[in-house]
Design a protein around this motif. Structure first.
Motif, short mmCIF file in Angstrom:
data_model
loop_
_atom_site.label_atom_id
_atom_site.label_comp_id
_atom_site.label_asym_id
_atom_site.label_seq_id
_atom_site.Cartn_x
_atom_site.Cartn_y
_atom_site.Cartn_z
N ARG A 164 -21.41 -1.41 26.03
CA ARG A 164 -20.45 -2.28 25.35
C ARG A 164 -21.02 -3.71 25.29
O ARG A 164 -21.46 -4.24 26.31
CB ARG A 164 -19.12 -2.28 26.11
N PRO A 165 -20.99 -4.35 24.13
CA PRO A 165 -21.48 -5.74 24.06
C PRO A 165 -20.61 -6.66 24.91
O PRO A 165 -19.39 -6.49 24.99
CB PRO A 165 -21.33 -6.09 22.58
N TYR A 166 -21.25 -7.62 25.56
CA TYR A 166 -20.50 -8.61 26.33
C TYR A 166 -19.80 -9.58 25.38
O TYR A 166 -20.35 -9.97 24.35
CB TYR A 166 -21.44 -9.40 27.24
N GLU A 167 -18.60 -9.99 25.78
CA GLU A 167 -17.85 -10.97 25.00
C GLU A 167 -17.69 -12.28 25.75
O GLU A 167 -17.03 -13.20 25.26
CB GLU A 167 -16.48 -10.40 24.63
N ARG A 168 -18.29 -12.38 26.94
CA ARG A 168 -18.26 -13.61 27.73
C ARG A 168 -19.69 -14.03 28.03
O ARG A 168 -20.57 -13.19 28.22
CB ARG A 168 -17.50 -13.40 29.04
N PRO A 169 -19.95 -15.33 28.10
CA PRO A 169 -21.34 -15.79 28.28
C PRO A 169 -21.97 -15.38 29.60
O PRO A 169 -23.12 -14.93 29.61
CB PRO A 169 -21.22 -17.32 28.17
N GLU A 170 -21.25 -15.54 30.72
CA GLU A 170 -21.90 -15.43 32.02
C GLU A 170 -22.50 -14.06 32.30
O GLU A 170 -23.67 -13.98 32.71
CB GLU A 170 -20.94 -15.84 33.13
N PRO A 171 -21.77 -12.94 32.13
CA PRO A 171 -22.41 -11.66 32.42
C PRO A 171 -23.59 -11.35 31.50
O PRO A 171 -24.59 -10.75 31.92
CB PRO A 171 -21.28 -10.64 32.24
N LEU A 172 -23.50 -11.77 30.24
CA LEU A 172 -24.61 -11.56 29.32
C LEU A 172 -25.83 -12.36 29.76
O LEU A 172 -26.95 -11.83 29.84
CB LEU A 172 -24.20 -11.95 27.90
N LEU A 173 -25.63 -13.64 30.06
CA LEU A 173 -26.76 -14.49 30.46
C LEU A 173 -27.36 -14.03 31.78
O LEU A 173 -28.59 -14.06 31.95
CB LEU A 173 -26.30 -15.94 30.55
N ALA A 174 -26.53 -13.59 32.71
CA ALA A 174 -27.06 -13.11 33.99
C ALA A 174 -27.94 -11.88 33.78
O ALA A 174 -29.02 -11.77 34.38
CB ALA A 174 -25.89 -12.79 34.93
N GLU A 175 -27.50 -10.96 32.92
CA GLU A 175 -28.27 -9.73 32.71
C GLU A 175 -29.61 -10.00 32.04
O GLU A 175 -30.65 -9.50 32.47
CB GLU A 175 -27.45 -8.75 31.88
N ILE A 176 -29.59 -10.80 30.99
CA ILE A 176 -30.86 -11.01 30.27
C ILE A 176 -31.80 -11.94 31.04
O ILE A 176 -33.02 -11.81 30.92
CB ILE A 176 -30.63 -11.50 28.83
N THR A 177 -31.26 -12.84 31.85
CA THR A 177 -32.13 -13.67 32.68
C THR A 177 -32.84 -12.82 33.71
O THR A 177 -34.04 -13.01 33.99
CB THR A 177 -31.32 -14.78 33.37
N GLN A 178 -32.15 -11.84 34.28
CA GLN A 178 -32.80 -10.92 35.22
C GLN A 178 -33.92 -10.16 34.55
O GLN A 178 -35.00 -9.96 35.14
CB GLN A 178 -31.77 -9.95 35.81
N PHE A 179 -33.69 -9.71 33.32
CA PHE A 179 -34.73 -8.99 32.59
C PHE A 179 -35.96 -9.87 32.39
O PHE A 179 -37.10 -9.45 32.62
CB PHE A 179 -34.20 -8.52 31.23
N VAL A 180 -35.74 -11.11 31.95
CA VAL A 180 -36.87 -12.02 31.72
C VAL A 180 -37.62 -12.27 33.03
O VAL A 180 -38.86 -12.30 33.05
CB VAL A 180 -36.37 -13.33 31.09
N CYS A 181 -36.89 -12.44 34.12
CA CYS A 181 -37.55 -12.64 35.41
C CYS A 181 -38.45 -11.47 35.78
O CYS A 181 -39.57 -11.66 36.27
CB CYS A 181 -36.51 -12.86 36.51
N ARG A 182 -37.97 -10.26 35.55
CA ARG A 182 -38.78 -9.07 35.88
C ARG A 182 -40.04 -9.01 35.03
O ARG A 182 -41.08 -8.50 35.49
CB ARG A 182 -37.96 -7.80 35.67
N MET A 183 -39.97 -9.49 33.80
CA MET A 183 -41.10 -9.39 32.88
C MET A 183 -42.02 -10.61 32.91
O MET A 183 -43.02 -10.65 32.20
CB MET A 183 -40.57 -9.20 31.46
N ARG A 184 -41.69 -11.59 33.72
CA ARG A 184 -42.43 -12.86 33.71
C ARG A 184 -43.68 -12.73 34.59
O ARG A 184 -43.73 -13.18 35.72
CB ARG A 184 -41.52 -13.98 34.20
#
Length: 245
Positions: free
Chosen positions: A49-69
């Motif tokens: 389900r797409p997120y409709e609030r900023p914080e959970p979306l930003l937390a998830e994609i920031t974690q992804f970027v950290c793993r790939m950095r």
């Protein structure tokens, strides 16, 4: 042999899959590792389900970027993706002392508490598309009945995130910013692009290309030339933040 490549994280615009950036890998070559950042509810994650609030979306994609950095990195986002790219860059600095080589944004002014018209995400389909069409911002596939069933829910979720978002004014980046747009964009002016000046302690560069709002589609060659020139011709050593808050 040393690896001098840079990883370019690419954030999608409203309603679309990050797969729109996949062809860029072959066009840029191995020195720029194109890494699309997929969002829930589209592309490889159609059942979420797409997120409709900023914080959970930003937390998830920031974690992804950290793993790939795993190497020097830069971030690019268009439209809604510009907000996401900026927030990721800020969070990596604040939480991980990691500074991007450069933040690239297009089709967006500085993230802030949006104008009331962001509530258009709650309008009926026909009225929503009419209003977006007035601004030249109907995302690809939204008018195709076969694709709209996937595009419109993601689009509405992204508009809800935009409507709820508030920028932390302390998040002023330590990386340079390039802000880009189409000369015929009816929703984002050159002055809007110049407003990114207040989001960085480093240099801001503003560039405009022929076409309207969707420069990743209409000015792809110019965008890729910009990435290539910056990221393949600069020294790319990992940096940390000199804390001065």
């Amino acid at each position: 042999m040393s690896d001098y490549s840079v990883r370019l994280f690419c954030l999608p615009f409203e309603g679309v899959s990050a797969g729109v950036y996949l062809p860029w890998s072959d066009l840029l070559g191995p020195a720029v590792v194109v890494t699309p950042v997929e969002l829930p509810g589209r592309g490889r994650h159609p059942r979420t389900r797409p997120y409709e609030r900023p914080e959970p979306l930003l937390a998830e994609i920031t974690q992804f970027v950290c793993r790939m950095r795993d190497r020097p990195f830069a971030l690019y986002g268009h439209g809604f993706g510009a907000l996401l790219a900026y927030e990721i860059a800020a969070r990596l600095e604040w939480e991980h002392d990691a500074v991007a080589e450069r933040l690239y944004v297009s089709g967006a002014g500085v993230p802030h508490r949006p104008a009331p018209d962001q509530a258009i995400g709650r309008l009926p389909d026909a009225e929503l598309l009419r209003r977006l069409g007035e601004r030249g911002r109907i995302p690809p596939g939204a008018q195709d009945p076969r694709r709209a069933v996937r595009v419109l829910p993601a689009l509405r979720a992204d508009l809800a995130v935009l409507a709820a978002y508030q920028r932390d004014p302390r998040h002023v980046l330590h990386c340079p910013v390039t802000a880009m747009g189409g000369v015929d964009d009816r929703s984002v002016t050159r002055a809007d692009l110049a407003g990114w000046r207040r989001c960085t302690r480093r240099a801001l560069r503003v560039r405009t290309f022929p076409g309207g709002h969707y420069v990743p589609l209409t000015a792809r060659a110019e965008l890729l030339e910009t990435f290539s020139w910056d990221l393949m011709h600069q020294q790319t050593a990992p940096r940390t933040v000199a804390r001065a808050y």
